[in-house]
Design an enzyme around this catalytic site. Structure first.
Site, short mmCIF file in Angstrom:
data_model
loop_
_atom_site.label_atom_id
_atom_site.label_comp_id
_atom_site.label_asym_id
_atom_site.label_seq_id
_atom_site.Cartn_x
_atom_site.Cartn_y
_atom_site.Cartn_z
N HIS A 1 -0.18 -0.39 0.51
CA HIS A 1 -0.45 1.04 0.71
C HIS A 1 -1.72 1.23 1.54
O HIS A 1 -2.46 0.29 1.79
CB HIS A 1 -0.61 1.75 -0.64
N LYS B 1 -5.67 4.66 -1.46
CA LYS B 1 -4.95 4.71 -2.74
C LYS B 1 -5.83 4.17 -3.86
O LYS B 1 -6.45 3.12 -3.74
CB LYS B 1 -3.65 3.91 -2.65
#
Length: 246
Positions: free
Chosen positions: A139, A143
């Protein structure tokens, strides 16, 4: 369908607003602590300040808002789509308790493609009960939670057919891989929306199941589909992507 969008100023809140604008639905209220309240523009800094008509709440804010949000939803008997991840044990307990009073859609990932990926991973794990399995998720560098809620959902799905599975979050030191362990690895870099890979190796062959999100709009579309499902379903309970795709 009249929708309360909780977390309206965030990345996903913005994507959801765009998705609603393209649909036949409408935003009954835009809620976010960063907003300057203006009821004439349907803008509220606190969800408690909105008492207008609404069919469903879609929450793309932060998991820490769950308990307060659910109290509001229960008091008004409004279904909730929880599209946040990283819930604490206390928050999960509140979510499941609220499911006894109102319909709640609770999924770590709002992508229909991810739901299919999880089903495929579960089927492959069942077909190769002795294979080594590793999960890798990637990600963007903003995040907060690791591993991702989706990676944990993949692990739990596999554990459903391999009851003795044990997660190993990354590896270090000098230790032989145990037969029942499933590695779960997290990468954080750049602006990657989300990639989830499941590698299943028998020693003589490897199956790789991969889902890659190219645009966050897909999560907004999935949340809308979940909201439509809840409003149609009506009954109190906890629902997941498995319910939506079955």
């Amino acid at each position: 369908m009249k929708i309360i969008i909780n977390g309206a100023t965030g990345h996903m809140g913005q994507k959801l607003m765009e998705a609603v604008a393209r649909s036949e639905h409408e935003a009954a209220a835009l809620v976010d602590p960063k907003l300057v309240a203006d009821p004439s523009l349907s803008m509220y800094s606190s969800i408690a300040d909105f008492d207008g008509d609404a069919d469903v709440i879609i929450d793309f804010s932060h998991h820490s808002a769950a308990i307060q949000l659910l109290e509001y939803a229960k008091s008004r008997k409004i279904p909730v789509v929880l599209a946040t991840t990283g819930q604490t044990d206390e928050e999960k307990k509140a979510i499941y308790a609220a499911g006894g009073e109102i319909p709640i859609f609770f999924a770590a990932n709002m992508s229909l493609g991810v739901a299919v990926t999880i089903k495929l991973a579960k089927a492959a794990a069942a077909a190769f009960p002795d294979a080594d399995i590793e999960i890798v998720e990637t990600h963007h560098n903003r995040k907060l939670d690791a591993p991702s809620g989706t990676a944990l959902s993949i692990f739990e799905a596999i554990k459903g057919v391999r009851g003795d599975a044990v997660p190993v979050f990354g590896r270090e030191g000098q230790k032989k891989r145990e037969k029942n362990e499933i590695g779960v690895h997290s990468l954080r870099m750049g602006n990657i929306v989300g990639i989830h890979e499941i590698l299943i190796s028998t020693g003589s062959e490897t199956i790789t199941i991969k889902h890659e999100a190219h645009d966050r709009a897909l999560f907004a579309d999935g949340a809308l589909a979940a909201a439509e499902f809840l409003v149609t379903r009506g009954a109190a309970g906890i629902y997941t992507m498995e319910d939506l795709t079955s």
